[in-house]
Design a protein around this motif. Structure first.
Motif, mmCIF file in Angstrom:
data_model
loop_
_atom_site.group_PDB
_atom_site.id
_atom_site.type_symbol
_atom_site.label_atom_id
_atom_site.label_comp_id
_atom_site.label_asym_id
_atom_site.label_seq_id
_atom_site.Cartn_x
_atom_site.Cartn_y
_atom_site.Cartn_z
ATOM 1 N N TYR C 61 -19.164 7.866 -4.855
ATOM 2 C CA TYR C 61 -18.596 7.846 -6.202
ATOM 3 C C TYR C 61 -17.525 6.788 -6.328
ATOM 4 O O TYR C 61 -17.645 5.840 -7.096
ATOM 5 C CB TYR C 61 -18.008 9.218 -6.541
ATOM 6 C CG TYR C 61 -18.902 10.031 -7.425
ATOM 7 C CD1 TYR C 61 -19.345 9.531 -8.632
ATOM 8 C CD2 TYR C 61 -19.290 11.314 -7.075
ATOM 9 C CE1 TYR C 61 -20.163 10.278 -9.437
ATOM 10 C CE2 TYR C 61 -20.101 12.075 -7.872
ATOM 11 C CZ TYR C 61 -20.541 11.543 -9.054
ATOM 12 O OH TYR C 61 -21.348 12.284 -9.863
ATOM 13 N N ALA C 62 -16.448 6.977 -5.548
ATOM 14 C CA ALA C 62 -15.309 6.084 -5.712
ATOM 15 C C ALA C 62 -15.655 4.684 -5.233
ATOM 16 O O ALA C 62 -15.318 3.693 -5.866
ATOM 17 C CB ALA C 62 -14.109 6.634 -4.956
ATOM 18 N N GLY C 63 -16.361 4.609 -4.109
ATOM 19 C CA GLY C 63 -16.601 3.293 -3.538
ATOM 20 C C GLY C 63 -17.756 2.553 -4.176
ATOM 21 O O GLY C 63 -17.800 1.336 -4.129
ATOM 22 N N GLY C 64 -18.703 3.289 -4.739
ATOM 23 C CA GLY C 64 -19.879 2.601 -5.261
ATOM 24 C C GLY C 64 -19.995 2.675 -6.767
ATOM 25 O O GLY C 64 -19.917 1.668 -7.463
ATOM 26 N N ILE C 65 -20.149 3.907 -7.267
ATOM 27 C CA ILE C 65 -20.486 4.058 -8.680
ATOM 28 C C ILE C 65 -19.372 3.532 -9.573
ATOM 29 O O ILE C 65 -19.614 2.771 -10.508
ATOM 30 C CB ILE C 65 -20.786 5.548 -8.983
ATOM 31 C CG1 ILE C 65 -21.984 6.004 -8.156
ATOM 32 C CG2 ILE C 65 -21.032 5.743 -10.447
ATOM 33 C CD1 ILE C 65 -22.355 7.437 -8.359
ATOM 34 N N VAL C 66 -18.136 3.909 -9.230
ATOM 35 C CA VAL C 66 -17.056 3.538 -10.147
ATOM 36 C C VAL C 66 -16.773 2.040 -10.074
ATOM 37 O O VAL C 66 -16.372 1.433 -11.071
ATOM 38 C CB VAL C 66 -15.811 4.383 -9.867
ATOM 39 C CG1 VAL C 66 -14.755 4.087 -10.891
ATOM 40 C CG2 VAL C 66 -16.156 5.851 -9.923
ATOM 41 N N VAL C 67 -17.014 1.453 -8.904
ATOM 42 C CA VAL C 67 -16.862 -0.005 -8.823
ATOM 43 C C VAL C 67 -17.849 -0.667 -9.781
ATOM 44 O O VAL C 67 -17.532 -1.640 -10.471
ATOM 45 C CB VAL C 67 -17.085 -0.497 -7.385
ATOM 46 C CG1 VAL C 67 -17.100 -2.006 -7.343
ATOM 47 C CG2 VAL C 67 -15.994 0.012 -6.480
ATOM 48 N N LEU C 68 -19.039 -0.083 -9.850
ATOM 49 C CA LEU C 68 -20.042 -0.586 -10.790
ATOM 50 C C LEU C 68 -19.517 -0.515 -12.215
ATOM 51 O O LEU C 68 -19.632 -1.473 -12.988
ATOM 52 C CB LEU C 68 -21.298 0.278 -10.639
ATOM 53 C CG LEU C 68 -22.625 -0.357 -10.970
ATOM 54 C CD1 LEU C 68 -22.861 -1.540 -10.082
ATOM 55 C CD2 LEU C 68 -23.730 0.671 -10.784
ATOM 56 N N TYR C 69 -18.902 0.637 -12.551
ATOM 57 C CA TYR C 69 -18.312 0.772 -13.882
ATOM 58 C C TYR C 69 -17.289 -0.320 -14.121
ATOM 59 O O TYR C 69 -17.250 -0.957 -15.176
ATOM 60 C CB TYR C 69 -17.630 2.138 -14.015
ATOM 61 C CG TYR C 69 -18.576 3.236 -14.404
ATOM 62 C CD1 TYR C 69 -18.930 3.410 -15.736
ATOM 63 C CD2 TYR C 69 -19.102 4.094 -13.464
ATOM 64 C CE1 TYR C 69 -19.793 4.415 -16.102
ATOM 65 C CE2 TYR C 69 -19.962 5.104 -13.811
ATOM 66 C CZ TYR C 69 -20.315 5.260 -15.135
ATOM 67 O OH TYR C 69 -21.174 6.234 -15.486
ATOM 68 N N LEU C 70 -16.446 -0.527 -13.109
ATOM 69 C CA LEU C 70 -15.374 -1.507 -13.258
ATOM 70 C C LEU C 70 -15.956 -2.892 -13.512
ATOM 71 O O LEU C 70 -15.490 -3.637 -14.371
ATOM 72 C CB LEU C 70 -14.523 -1.496 -11.988
ATOM 73 C CG LEU C 70 -13.070 -1.910 -12.131
ATOM 74 C CD1 LEU C 70 -12.420 -1.168 -13.264
ATOM 75 C CD2 LEU C 70 -12.331 -1.645 -10.841
#
Lengths: 341, 374, 172, 102
Positions: C61-70
C-alpha cells in the motif's frame, strides 16, 4: 520493566548515536578515500589529518541559513527530509550487531529487536523513504528538483524489486525472515550465503548502489545534469538531513548485506576449528569490519566509474537484474526441493 | 497506433528548462534553453553573451603589441594558441620572416598548450559523465605543463608568450630536458586515463552513438577541429596550411569514423599522442639562432587586410585584421573563434537525445565561453 | 490495558487521518494523509498479531499503490481543483446523510453484539495466532487451501498491469 | 476500561468505512474518490484480521492479502483511466465523466 522499556531505550540511544557518529566519519572517510584515489590529500586543516572535519561540517550546516523557496509548499518542504531520514534510522531496529552477551550479569542481545518478519520490515521502511524524495522535489516548486525526484523515485522503486527478489532467495536458503535466524542459519550451514548465493549477492549489491543513489547510479542528484536533483533547493539543516539519510542508507544496505551474505557477526569460517582464535575478536567487531569493507567498496566504485544514463539504468534494472533475480529464485527453489527430497 | 517519431510513448507536457547560465555542466556561463518531452530533448536553443567583454572592439584602442595580451583572454585554457594565431596574422600582414628557432619554440609551446587544453577537456568531459577521478588526474598532469609555461614566461594561465616577429625570450636553460621528461610522464598517464575510460562499459554506453554527425553535416554546420575530424573529415590547418614549424615536423592527423562522442574522444586522445610526438621531434630538431626577427620598435603594418588561421586545440582559430596603415592599432579585428562555430552545432547534435546526453555533448564539442562570447 | 491504550490511540489516528484524506483541499496532502492512515492501520495489524500482513500493508500500500497515486497527482497537474466550481445538481448533503445512516446501522449492530456478547465477545479460540508462526500460518493457508485463488489473483494483477499500460499510452 | 473485543474493531472498521463512503459520495476529484475506495478496502481488511485473530484462523489474513491484491489492480487500472481521461478532457472532475465515449 527493565527488559521491556529501559534496556531497549538504552540500546536505541546507543545505536542512534553510533550511527550518527559513523555517518559523520563515513563522510570524512569518503572524502579521504576519494582523495587517495585521486592523488590528493583531502581534508587536512581541521585537526590532524582533518579528523575534526565532520564536526566543523556539522557546525557549518547548523548555522547556515535555511532557505525556503518563495512558492514552496512549506509544510511538505519541511517534512520531506524528515520522511527520508526517519525510515533510514529505524531500519537499524532489526539489524543484529551481535549475539546475546552478558552485561552486568544480564543477558543482553546486541540488537534492538528480532522481528519474525525482520527482512520484510527493512523492505517496508525503505519503501517509505521514497516519499521524502518525491515530496522534497515536488514541494520545492522548481523544475530540476521535480525531474530529480521523479527519476529518483522511479529508480528506487525499480531497484527495490530486484533487491527484494534477492531477499527471497536468501530466505529460501535460510528458511526464515528473521535477521538473527538468517545469521544462525549461516552458522549452522557452516558457510556464508555469499558463497551459496553469489548471484543474489551481486544483484543485491548493484541494487543497493542504485537504492542509495550512489555512483554509477547517482542520477537523481547527478550534479552535472540536474544540478543537485531533488535537494537542489535545500540548504542548511534540512539539506543536512538529506545528506545524513543518504549515508545512513549506505550503512543500512551494507549492514544488511553483511547480515544476509557475510555471516553477520560470525567470524570468518565459523566452523573451521583451527581458526577458532579468530573468535577472540568480539562478534560486533567482525560485524563492523565487514560492514566497513562493503562501505569501502561503495567509495571505491564512486571514485572509479562514470555515471549511467537514466534509460540505461532502467534497462539494466528491468531487463537484466530482475529476470536474473527471478531465475536465481527458481534455481534456488529447485535445488532446495531436490536436496530436500 | 503509430507512436509519432521523436516523441515518447507517454503523453507528457513539454517542459522548458534553462540549462545554465548557472549550471555545473555548461562550462562557464553558457545558457541552453531545452525544450523537453519527458527527458527527451525536442529542441535546444543556445543563448550566448553572458561573458561578452568586447574584445574585438577593445583591440581598436590598443596598439598591436598590447593585443597579444587580449588574445590571452579568448580561450583562457589555451591562450598560447590564440597568441600564436594573432602574431602570425600580423606577421603575415607585415611580411615579417620569423627566425627558424622561434618557429620551433612556438610549435613546442602550441603543442604543450594543445595537451593542456585537451587535458582540461578530457577531465571536465569525464567529470560531466560522472568519472570524477579522471578530472583530477588530468589536472595533475596539466599542472606539469603550467609549470613549464611558468618557467618559460612567468605566467600560468594567460601567457602573453608570443611577440610579433618572434618570441619575448629564448627558452631558459634546462627547460628542454624538462619538456622531454614531461612527455614521458604524459605518455604513461594517457594509458592511465584510457584504463579508466576507453573500455569501460558505462563510458561506452554513454558516448557511443551519442551526438553523432556525418562528415557532410558537420562541414555544413561549420564544425572544426577535433569535433570535425571525429566525423572522419581529415581537415587540419597544421597540415593543410602549415604554419610555425609544422611543415618540417611529421605527424599524423587523427580521424574518427562515426562522428559520435566516443569517436571525438578517441580523436582527441590520439591527438594528445601526436602532440607528444611533435614536441619530441621539435625539441630534437630545435635549430640554433635568434628567436626574434628584426621588427620596428613601433609596429605599424601597411594598409590592407588579411586573414590567417591556426589549428588551436578547439579547432580553427582565425584572425581577420584590417589595418589603415596610419594608426598604431587595427582598424578592425575580427576573431573566428572555433568554440563559437562548434557551439552552433549543439542544437543539431542534441535533438532527440536525453538530458543526460546534452551534458555529454556539450562536453564533447569542447567549448570555452571566453572564446564564444569574446 | 496496554492493548486498550494502543487500540484507542491507533483508532483515533486512523479515523483522524481518514477524515483528513477526504477533506484536504490539496490532493498531494490527501495522498500524504492516506499514507499516514495506512501506516497506522499497519500498526493496528501488529496489535492484532498479523505482523506479516502489517509489513505487506506497508510495502504494497504505502510503498507501491500510494506512490502510484502520488505520481498521477503530479502528472495531472491541475490548475484548478475540481471542487473550485460548484455544481448545483450535486446533492452532497444527501450523500452525507446516507453515509451516516449506514454508520448508525453498523454501529447499532455492533453495540447490539456488545450487549449480547455470548458468541462474539468471548473468543472462541482465545489464543491469538502465535507471533512467531504468523508468516508460516499465512503462507501455509495461502499455498495449500487457497492456491487457486492465489493464482487467479496473480492473473488479475497481470491483467491490471497490461490494462494500466494500455490506458496510459498516448493514443487509446 | 473494558477489554478490547472484536466489537471495538468492528466499530472502528464501520467508522472508517463510512468515512470512505462519504469521500466517495461527496468529493468530486476522482483521485480522492479512488483514495476513499482504498479507505473502504482497509476498513474491510481490519474486520477480516480482527476476526482472523478472534477465530485463531489465518484465513482472514489470506483474504486480506487478496484484497490488497485487488486494491493494487484497482489502483493501477483506475489511475490509468484517470490519466487517459485527463489527457482528453483536462479535468479530473467526476461530474464531467458522464460520457461513455468521447
Amino acid at each position: 520493566m527493565i527488559d521491556l522499556i529501559v534496556l531497549p531505550l538504552i540500546k536505541i540511544v546507543f545505536v542512534l548515536t553510533g550511527v550518527l557518529i559513523t555517518v559523520m566519519y563515513l563522510v570524512l572517510l569518503e572524502r579521504k578515500v576519494q582523495a587517495w584515489v585521486q592523488a590528493r590529500l583531502g581534508p587536512m586543516r581541521v585537526g590532524p589529518h582533518g579528523v575534526l572535519q565532520p564536526i566543523a561540517d556539522v557546525v557549518k550546516l547548523f548555522v547556515k541559513e535555511d532557505v525556503t523557496p518563495a512558492r514552496a509548499e512549506k509544510w511538505v518542504f519541511t517534512a520531506a527530509p524528515i520522511i527520508v531520514l526517519v525510515p533510514a534510522l529505524i531500519a537499524f531496529a532489526v539489524i543484529p550487531f551481535g549475539p546475546e552477551v552478558n552485561l552486568f550479569g544480564r543477558p543482553v542481545p546486541l540488537y534492538i529487536t528480532d522481528l519474525n518478519v525482520g527482512l520484510l520490515y527493512i523492505v517496508s521502511v525503505a519503501a517509505i523513504g521514497v516519499y521524502g524524495i518525491i515530496l522534497g522535489g515536488w514541494a520545492s516548486n522548481s523544475k530540476y528538483p521535480l525531474l530529480g525526484s521523479l527519476r529518483s523515485s522511479a529508480q528506487l522503486i525499480s531497484y527495490e524489486l530486484a533487491v527484494t527478489l534477492t531477499f527471497v532467495s536468501v530466505i529460501l536458503a535460510a528458511g526464515s525472515l528473521s535477521m538473527v535466524e538468517i545469521v544462525e542459519a549461516q552458522r549452522n550451514n557452516g558457510i556464508w550465503f555469499a558463497f551459496v548465493q553469489p548471484v543474489a549477492l551481486f544483484i543485491y549489491f548493484v541494487g543497493a548502489l542504485a537504492e542509495t543513489n550512489r555512483n554509477p547510479f547517482d542520477l537523481p542528484e547527478a550534479e552535472s545534469e540536474l544540478v543537485a536533483g531533488f535537494h537542489t533547493e535545500y540548504s542548511g539543516m534540512r539539506f543536512a538531513l538529506f545528506f545524513l539519510a543518504e549515508y545512513t542508507n549506505m550503512i543500512v544496505v551494507s549492514a544488511v548485506a553483511t547480515t544476509l551474505f557475510f555471516g553477520g557477526w560470525l567470524r570468518p569460517f565459523p566452523n573451521v576449528e583451527w581458526l577458532s582464535f579468530l573468535g577472540l575478536v568480539p562478534p560486533w567487531i567482525w560485524f563492523t569490519l565487514k560492514t566497513f569493507a562493503l562501505l569501502y567498496l561503495f567509495l571505491w566504485i564512486r571514485a572509479t566509474l562514470p555515471r549511467y544514463r537514466y534509460d540505461q539504468l532502467m534497462q539494466l534494472g528491468w531487463k537484466w537484474l530482475i529476470p536474473l533475480a527471478i531465475a536465481n529464485i527458481i534455481v534456488t527453489a529447485a535445488v532446495k526441493v531436490v536436496l530436500g527430497s | 497506433m503509430e507512436p509519432d517519431a521523436g516523441r515518447s510513448m507517454f503523453d507528457t507536457d513539454e517542459l522548458v528548462i534553462n540549462m545554465g547560465p548557472q549550471h555545473p555542466a555548461t562550462h562557464g556561463v553558457l545558457r541552453v534553453v531545452l525544450k523537453l518531452d519527458g527527458e527527451k530533448v525536442v529542441d535546444a536553443d543556445v543563448v550566448l553573451g553572458d561573458l561578452h567583454r568586447g574584445v574585438e572592439k577593445l583591440t581598436e584602442n590598443r596598439d598591436w603589441t598590447q593585443i597579444v595580451l587580449l588574445t590571452d583572454r579568448l580561450d583562457y585554457v589555451a591562450s598560447a594558441a590564440a597568441n600564436l594565431a594573432y602574431v602570425e596574422t600580423v606577421e603575415k600582414l607585415m611580411s615579417i620572416e620569423v627566425p627558424r628557432r622561434a618557429r620551433y619554440v612556438r610549435t613546442i609551446l602550441a603543442e604543450l598548450q594543445r595537451l593542456a587544453s585537451h587535458l582540461v577537456w578530457l577531465g571536465s568531459h569525464a567529470m560531466d559523465i560522472g568519472a570524477i577521478t579522471v578530472f583530477l588526474y588530468c589536472l595533475r598532469e596539466r599542472e606539469l605543463i603550467l609549470d613549464l609555461f611558468e618557467e618559460y614566461c612567468g605566467a600560468r594561465l594567460t601567457y602573453n608568450s608570443m611577440r610579433i616577429g618572434g618570441l619575448p625570450q629564448d627558452v631558459p636553460s634546462g627547460w628542454l630536458p624538462k619538456v622531454l621528461r614531461y612527455c614521458d610522464v604524459q605518455e604513461e598517464k594517457l594509458v592511465e586515463y584510457e584504463t579508466l575510460l576507453t573500455q569501460n562499459r558505462i563510458w561506452l554506453q554513454r558516448t557511443r552513438g551519442i551526438g553523432a554527425i556525418t562528415g557532410e553535416a558537420a562541414i555544413a554546420v561549420g564544425l572544426c577541429g577535433p569535433s570535425l575530424r571525429g566525423s572522419g573529415v581529415p581537415r587540419d590547418v597544421r597540415k593543410d596550411e602549415p604554419y610555425a614549424a609544422y611543415d618540417e615536423i611529421p605527424f599524423d592527423i587523427a580521424i574518427g569514423s562515426n562522428g559520435d562522442t566516443y569517436d571525438r574522444y578517441l580523436v582527441r586522445l590520439e591527438e594528445m599522442r601526436q602532440s607528444i610526438g611533435i614536441i619530441r621531434r621539435a625539441v630534437e630538431g630545435l635549430p640554433e639562432g635568434p628567436v626574434m626577427a628584426k621588427v620596428p620598435r613601433l609596429i605599424k603594418p601597411p594598409a590592407g587586410e588579411t586573414y590567417h588561421a591556426n589549428e588551436s586545440p578547439k579547432g580553427e582559430i582565425g584572425f581577420f585584421i584590417a589595418s589603415d596603415g596610419r594608426s598604431t592599432s587595427p582598424y578592425r579585428l575580427r576573431v573566428r573563434p572555433p568554440s563559437f562555430c562548434n557551439l552552433q552545432a549543439l542544437p543539431q547534435l542534441v535533438r532527440g537525445h536525453l538530458v543526460a546526453d546534452v551534458i555529454a555533448i556539450i562536453g564533447t564539442i569542447d567549448i570555452v565561453l571566453g572564446e564564444v562570447d569574446r | 490495558m496496554g492493548e486498550a491504550i494502543a487500540f484507542y490511540t491507533l483508532a483515533a489516528l486512523i479515523l483522524g487521518f481518514a477524515v483528513l484524506v477526504i477533506t484536504a483541499r490539496n490532493t498531494v496532502h490527501s495522498v500524504l494523509f492516506l499514507v499516514a492512515n495506512f501506516l497506522f492501520v499497519a500498526a493496528l495489524y501488529v496489535l492484532l498479531g498479523a505482523q506479516f500482513l502489517a509489513v505487506i500493508q506497508v510495502i504494497v500500500y504505502a510503498g507501491g499503490i500510494v506512490v502510484l497515486y502520488l505520481f498521477v497527482v503530479m502528472l495531472v497537474n491541475l490548475k484548478r481543483p475540481p471542487e473550485a466550481h460548484r455544481d448545483r445538481r450535486r446533492k452532497a448533503g444527501l450523500g452525507l446523510a446516507f453515509s451516516l445512516v449506514i454508520l448508525a446501522e453498523v454501529v447499532a449492530i455492533a453495540v447490539f453484539g456488545l450487549v449480547q456478547p455470548a458468541h462474539l465477545a468471548a473468543p472462541k479460540a482465545p489464543l491469538p495466532p502465535e507471533a512467531a508462526d504468523n508468516v508460516q500460518q499465512v503462507g501455509w493457508a495461502l499455498y495449500t487451501q487457497y492456491l487457486v485463488p492465489f493464482e487467479v489473483a496473480s492473473m488479475l494483477l497481470l491483467v491490471a498491469m497490461v490494462g494500466a499500460i494500455v490506458l496510459a499510452r498516448r493514443e487509446l | 476500561m473494558t477489554p478490547i473485543t472484536p466489537v471495538h474493531y468492528i466499530v472502528l472498521s464501520a467508522a472508517l468505512f463510512t468515512i470512505g463512503v462519504i469521500g466517495v459520495l461527496v468529493r468530486r476529484n476522482v483521485i480522492v474518490i479512488l483514495m476513499s475506495i482504498e479507505l473502504i478496502l482497509n476498513a474491510v481488511n481490519i474486520n477480516l484480521i480482527a476476526f482472523s485473530r478472534q477465530l485463531g484462523d489465518p484465513v482472514g489474513q489470506v483474504f486480506a492479502i487478496f484484497i490488497i491484491c485487488v486494491a493494487a489492480a484497482e489502483a493501477a487500472v483506475g489511475l490509468g483511466i484517470i490519466l487517459a481521461f485527463y489527457r482528453n478532457k483536462e479535468t479530473v472532475n467526476i461530474d464531467e465523466m458522464s460520457l461513455m465515449r468521447w
